[in-house]
Design a protein around this motif. Structure first.
Motif, PDB file in Angstrom:
ATOM      1  N   UNK A   1       8.746   5.264  10.839  1.00 53.17           N
ATOM      2  CA  UNK A   1       9.755   5.943  10.041  1.00 53.17           C
ATOM      3  C   UNK A   1       9.057   6.780   8.973  1.00 53.17           C
ATOM      4  N   UNK A   2       9.663   7.899   8.616  1.00 53.54           N
ATOM      5  CA  UNK A   2       9.101   8.765   7.582  1.00 53.54           C
ATOM      6  C   UNK A   2       9.435   8.185   6.206  1.00 53.54           C
ATOM      7  N   UNK A   3       8.456   8.222   5.319  1.00 41.59           N
ATOM      8  CA  UNK A   3       8.641   7.745   3.954  1.00 41.59           C
ATOM      9  C   UNK A   3       9.043   8.910   3.063  1.00 41.59           C
ATOM     10  N   UNK A   4      10.097   8.707   2.295  1.00 42.70           N
ATOM     11  CA  UNK A   4      10.662   9.754   1.449  1.00 42.70           C
ATOM     12  C   UNK A   4      10.734   9.264   0.010  1.00 42.70           C
ATOM     13  N   UNK A   5      10.321  10.101  -0.910  1.00 41.70           N
ATOM     14  CA  UNK A   5      10.467   9.769  -2.326  1.00 41.70           C
ATOM     15  C   UNK A   5      11.437  10.754  -2.978  1.00 41.70           C
ATOM     16  N   UNK A   6      12.274  10.231  -3.846  1.00 44.14           N
ATOM     17  CA  UNK A   6      13.243  11.027  -4.578  1.00 44.14           C
ATOM     18  C   UNK A   6      12.965  10.775  -6.055  1.00 44.14           C
ATOM     19  N   UNK A   7      12.666  11.842  -6.791  1.00 45.07           N
ATOM     20  CA  UNK A   7      12.248  11.701  -8.182  1.00 45.07           C
ATOM     21  C   UNK A   7      13.336  12.133  -9.140  1.00 45.07           C
ATOM     22  N   UNK A   8      13.446  11.391 -10.235  1.00 43.66           N
ATOM     23  CA  UNK A   8      14.390  11.726 -11.302  1.00 43.66           C
ATOM     24  C   UNK A   8      13.601  11.944 -12.585  1.00 43.66           C
ATOM     25  N   UNK A   9      13.917  13.008 -13.290  1.00 45.51           N
ATOM     26  CA  UNK A   9      13.128  13.379 -14.471  1.00 45.51           C
ATOM     27  C   UNK A   9      13.969  13.279 -15.742  1.00 45.51           C
TER      28      UNK A   9
ATOM     29  N   UNK B   1       0.833  -1.211   0.000  1.00 50.50           N
ATOM     30  CA  UNK B   1       0.000   0.000   0.000  1.00 50.50           C
ATOM     31  C   UNK B   1       0.866   1.259   0.000  1.00 50.50           C
ATOM     32  N   UNK B   2       1.999   1.217   0.703  1.00 50.43           N
ATOM     33  CA  UNK B   2       2.915   2.366   0.713  1.00 50.43           C
ATOM     34  C   UNK B   2       3.444   2.621  -0.695  1.00 50.43           C
ATOM     35  N   UNK B   3       3.865   1.566  -1.367  1.00 53.41           N
ATOM     36  CA  UNK B   3       4.387   1.704  -2.726  1.00 53.41           C
ATOM     37  C   UNK B   3       3.293   2.183  -3.677  1.00 53.41           C
ATOM     38  N   UNK B   4       2.082   1.677  -3.499  1.00 56.64           N
ATOM     39  CA  UNK B   4       0.962   2.100  -4.345  1.00 56.64           C
ATOM     40  C   UNK B   4       0.672   3.590  -4.175  1.00 56.64           C
ATOM     41  N   UNK B   5       0.694   4.059  -2.937  1.00 52.23           N
ATOM     42  CA  UNK B   5       0.406   5.475  -2.677  1.00 52.23           C
ATOM     43  C   UNK B   5       1.472   6.378  -3.292  1.00 52.23           C
ATOM     44  N   UNK B   6       2.723   5.960  -3.208  1.00 48.80           N
ATOM     45  CA  UNK B   6       3.796   6.751  -3.819  1.00 48.80           C
ATOM     46  C   UNK B   6       3.632   6.763  -5.339  1.00 48.80           C
ATOM     47  N   UNK B   7       3.383   5.600  -5.916  1.00 48.54           N
ATOM     48  CA  UNK B   7       3.211   5.500  -7.369  1.00 48.54           C
ATOM     49  C   UNK B   7       2.021   6.334  -7.835  1.00 48.54           C
ATOM     50  N   UNK B   8       0.920   6.284  -7.079  1.00 52.14           N
ATOM     51  CA  UNK B   8      -0.271   7.060  -7.442  1.00 52.14           C
ATOM     52  C   UNK B   8       0.014   8.558  -7.347  1.00 52.14           C
ATOM     53  N   UNK B   9       0.795   8.950  -6.353  1.00 51.38           N
ATOM     54  CA  UNK B   9       1.113  10.373  -6.181  1.00 51.38           C
ATOM     55  C   UNK B   9       1.818  10.915  -7.421  1.00 51.38           C
TER      56      UNK B   9
END
Length: 237
Positions: free
Chosen positions: A229-237, A30-38
């Protein structure tokens, strides 16, 4: 075998003891899904750094793992997941490195190199976790909140003890104690180093990241402790 791989073996063992494995898989996925959906992303290739129960629900075309022991990899494959080890330089749509992977370092330079290497593996997103060390309660510095796992009427407790360096307030070693009845087992010591949000953001941007985000409404909890723990996403464009 790296220290994170050894630490991750404990997480795998705790998962195997659990009566509610399917619920754990769903929560991690669910965590991965929420990040992907974001990010409106549907990754075709995923790299899991260390054992993550979500790998058992992965739908990506290409599934890779790193920092897992031979026995963990064999078990993952026995569950019908075609997981491959990295055997050459490669980039992935999504890189998942949870359980504070980036704190398993001795020096700041080690940490910076780990972040650079992790970012270099991604052509889309990196998802990782860290605690808020700047505002950490004193009691949380000494030990984690124990996790109790019940399996077939047998209770197993996991807790972490942290031994902080007297000369460097950002450095410590972690030992994990596993206790069941009269039996106890100690795993570790694992070398650790605190990582701060601004520090991770800077190192990530230095490594080519286009966006860095601490998700306020998504938190991660390990199988072997109750601390979030805090979930952090790092995006590359």
């Amino acid at each position: 075998m790296t220290q994170f791989t050894e630490y991750n073996d404990v997480i795998f063992d705790a998962f195997c003891l659990h009566n509610k494995r399917s619920e754990i898989i769903d929560r991690k996925q669910d965590i991965i899904n929420k990040i992907s959906d974001y990010y409106n992303s549907s990754p075709d290739s995923i790299l899991y750094v260390g054992f993550n129960p979500a790998i058992l629900a992965a739908k990506a075309k290409e599934i890779y793992v790193s920092s897992v022991s031979d026995r963990v990899l064999a078990w993952i494959r026995s569950q019908g997941v075609n997981a491959l080890l990295i055997d050459e330089p490669k980039q992935f749509d999504l890189v998942v490195a949870l359980d504070e992977y980036l704190t398993f370092a001795e020096t700041e330079q080690d940490q910076k190199s780990m972040i650079s290497q992790l970012c270099g593996l991604s052509k889309g997103l990196v998802v990782t976790t860290v605690k808020d060390y700047k505002n950490q309660d004193f009691k949380d510095r000494e030990y984690s909140q124990p996790a109790i796992i019940k399996s077939n009427n047998k209770l197993t407790a996991f807790t972490e003890i942290h031994d902080w360096d007297q000369r460097d307030k950002n450095v410590w070693t972690t030992s994990i104690y596993q206790m069941s009845g009269m039996e106890s087992k100690c795993r570790g010591q694992f070398d650790r180093r605190a990582l701060f949000f601004k520090q991770l953001a800077k190192f990530s941007i230095d490594a080519g990241a286009g966006n860095f985000l601490v998700h306020k409404n998504i938190m991660y909890k390990s199988i072997v402790k109750k601390n979030y723990e805090h979930v952090i996403s790092i995006q590359f464009q």
